[in-house]
Write a protein that holds these residues in place. Sequence first.
Motif, short mmCIF file in Angstrom:
data_model
loop_
_atom_site.label_atom_id
_atom_site.label_comp_id
_atom_site.label_asym_id
_atom_site.label_seq_id
_atom_site.Cartn_x
_atom_site.Cartn_y
_atom_site.Cartn_z
N ALA A 1 89.81 -35.96 -14.76
CA ALA A 1 90.33 -34.86 -15.60
C ALA A 1 89.24 -34.29 -16.48
N ASN A 2 88.35 -35.15 -16.95
CA ASN A 2 87.25 -34.68 -17.79
C ASN A 2 86.28 -33.79 -17.01
N ARG A 3 86.40 -33.79 -15.70
CA ARG A 3 85.61 -32.90 -14.85
C ARG A 3 86.44 -31.71 -14.36
N GLY A 4 87.64 -31.57 -14.93
CA GLY A 4 88.48 -30.43 -14.60
C GLY A 4 89.37 -30.62 -13.39
N ILE A 5 89.49 -31.86 -12.90
CA ILE A 5 90.29 -32.16 -11.72
C ILE A 5 91.67 -32.65 -12.15
N LYS A 6 92.71 -32.01 -11.65
CA LYS A 6 94.07 -32.45 -11.94
C LYS A 6 94.41 -33.63 -11.02
N ALA A 7 94.49 -34.81 -11.61
CA ALA A 7 94.71 -36.03 -10.83
C ALA A 7 95.96 -36.76 -11.30
N ALA A 8 96.80 -37.11 -10.36
CA ALA A 8 97.99 -37.92 -10.63
C ALA A 8 97.78 -39.28 -9.97
N ASN A 9 98.55 -40.27 -10.39
CA ASN A 9 98.48 -41.55 -9.69
C ASN A 9 99.87 -42.14 -9.49
N VAL A 10 100.04 -42.77 -8.34
CA VAL A 10 101.33 -43.33 -7.93
C VAL A 10 101.12 -44.79 -7.56
N PRO A 11 101.83 -45.72 -8.20
CA PRO A 11 101.65 -47.14 -7.89
C PRO A 11 102.32 -47.52 -6.58
N VAL A 12 101.69 -48.45 -5.87
CA VAL A 12 102.30 -49.06 -4.70
C VAL A 12 102.94 -50.37 -5.17
N VAL A 13 104.27 -50.42 -5.17
CA VAL A 13 105.01 -51.57 -5.69
C VAL A 13 105.71 -52.28 -4.54
N PRO A 14 105.49 -53.59 -4.40
CA PRO A 14 106.14 -54.33 -3.30
C PRO A 14 107.65 -54.15 -3.31
N GLY A 15 108.19 -53.82 -2.16
CA GLY A 15 109.63 -53.68 -2.03
C GLY A 15 110.18 -52.34 -2.44
N CYS A 16 109.32 -51.45 -2.92
CA CYS A 16 109.76 -50.11 -3.35
C CYS A 16 109.17 -49.05 -2.43
N ALA A 17 110.01 -48.15 -1.96
CA ALA A 17 109.54 -47.08 -1.09
C ALA A 17 108.72 -46.07 -1.89
N MET A 18 107.73 -45.48 -1.25
CA MET A 18 106.94 -44.44 -1.89
C MET A 18 107.79 -43.18 -2.01
N PRO A 19 107.61 -42.39 -3.05
CA PRO A 19 108.43 -41.19 -3.24
C PRO A 19 108.20 -40.19 -2.11
N SER A 20 109.28 -39.56 -1.70
CA SER A 20 109.19 -38.59 -0.60
C SER A 20 108.28 -37.43 -0.96
N GLU A 21 108.21 -37.09 -2.26
CA GLU A 21 107.34 -35.99 -2.70
C GLU A 21 105.88 -36.27 -2.38
N LEU A 22 105.48 -37.53 -2.46
CA LEU A 22 104.10 -37.90 -2.12
C LEU A 22 103.88 -37.80 -0.62
N LEU A 23 104.81 -38.27 0.15
CA LEU A 23 104.65 -38.33 1.61
C LEU A 23 104.69 -36.95 2.26
N THR A 24 105.27 -35.97 1.56
CA THR A 24 105.39 -34.63 2.15
C THR A 24 104.44 -33.61 1.51
N THR A 25 103.70 -34.03 0.50
CA THR A 25 102.82 -33.08 -0.19
C THR A 25 101.70 -32.62 0.74
N LYS A 26 101.29 -31.38 0.61
CA LYS A 26 100.30 -30.78 1.51
C LYS A 26 98.97 -30.45 0.82
N LYS A 27 99.07 -29.94 -0.42
CA LYS A 27 97.88 -29.42 -1.07
C LYS A 27 96.90 -30.49 -1.57
N PRO A 28 97.36 -31.50 -2.32
CA PRO A 28 96.38 -32.42 -2.90
C PRO A 28 95.79 -33.39 -1.88
#
Length: 273
Positions: A163-190
Amino acid sequence: MTIIHLHLVSDATGETINSVARACLVQFDVAEPIEHVWSLIRTPGQMDRVIQGIEANPGPVLFTMVNEKLRQPLVEAARRIGVPCIPVLDPVIHSLAAYFGVEMSGRPGLQHALDAEYFDRIAAMDYALAHDDGQLYSDLEGADIVLVGVSRTSKTPTCIYLANRGIKAANVPVVPGCAMPSELLTTKKPLVVGLTKDPESLVQVRRNRLRMIAEGEDETDYVDIESVRAEVTEARRLCSKHGWPVIDVTRRSIEETAAQIMSHYARHCELAG
């Protein structure tokens, strides 16, 4: 180990001179510096105090002053005291001035101007904080980069650094037993990048974390080596399945990890371009 006094003199925040000094000093394991940081030096009175400080604790001087009237007394004082005085920006500035065929402006602090680039960095910082640790899944398409990984793989500090370099960065944890959010799996741009770590090192980091927050570590998969190995393996499988590049951060600094991410991002932008 030789102890030396090192004077870092800047007419701005001192970030540049500090970075240069650290990059150079790590090459000398025989010297232990005591750093004297003199930042925002923009008046003759302030420069007088710098010179007094050098006289009291003689040692090499590194400076990034661009105002000739201020730097001349510093150079003369260093010569009189008998210590090196190094203008770290001069070779670059002089080469660029010759290439462009113009003189430099000589105005301090121009890299910290409140321009569009500055506000882009602030917006990126706001984005990283708002999208830390899996928050606001619905807005992941607005990210430049999304980092995924198991707990304690440096996702948050890496996002802040980007972010200090002007990059919009998000982070998503990988949690055992929890499915990853569909928004992450279908995102195209990032660009989505997986961060991983050696399981043994990861267990040690997690144990330290539990001690810091005064939590016990008995009978928990969070620090069980076999459970952590399985967790790391599953996260790698996830990244492989979706074609996300993976970076092992075990022996990498945040800066090195970010540099590798930016290399992937450059290629991602070229392909999208």
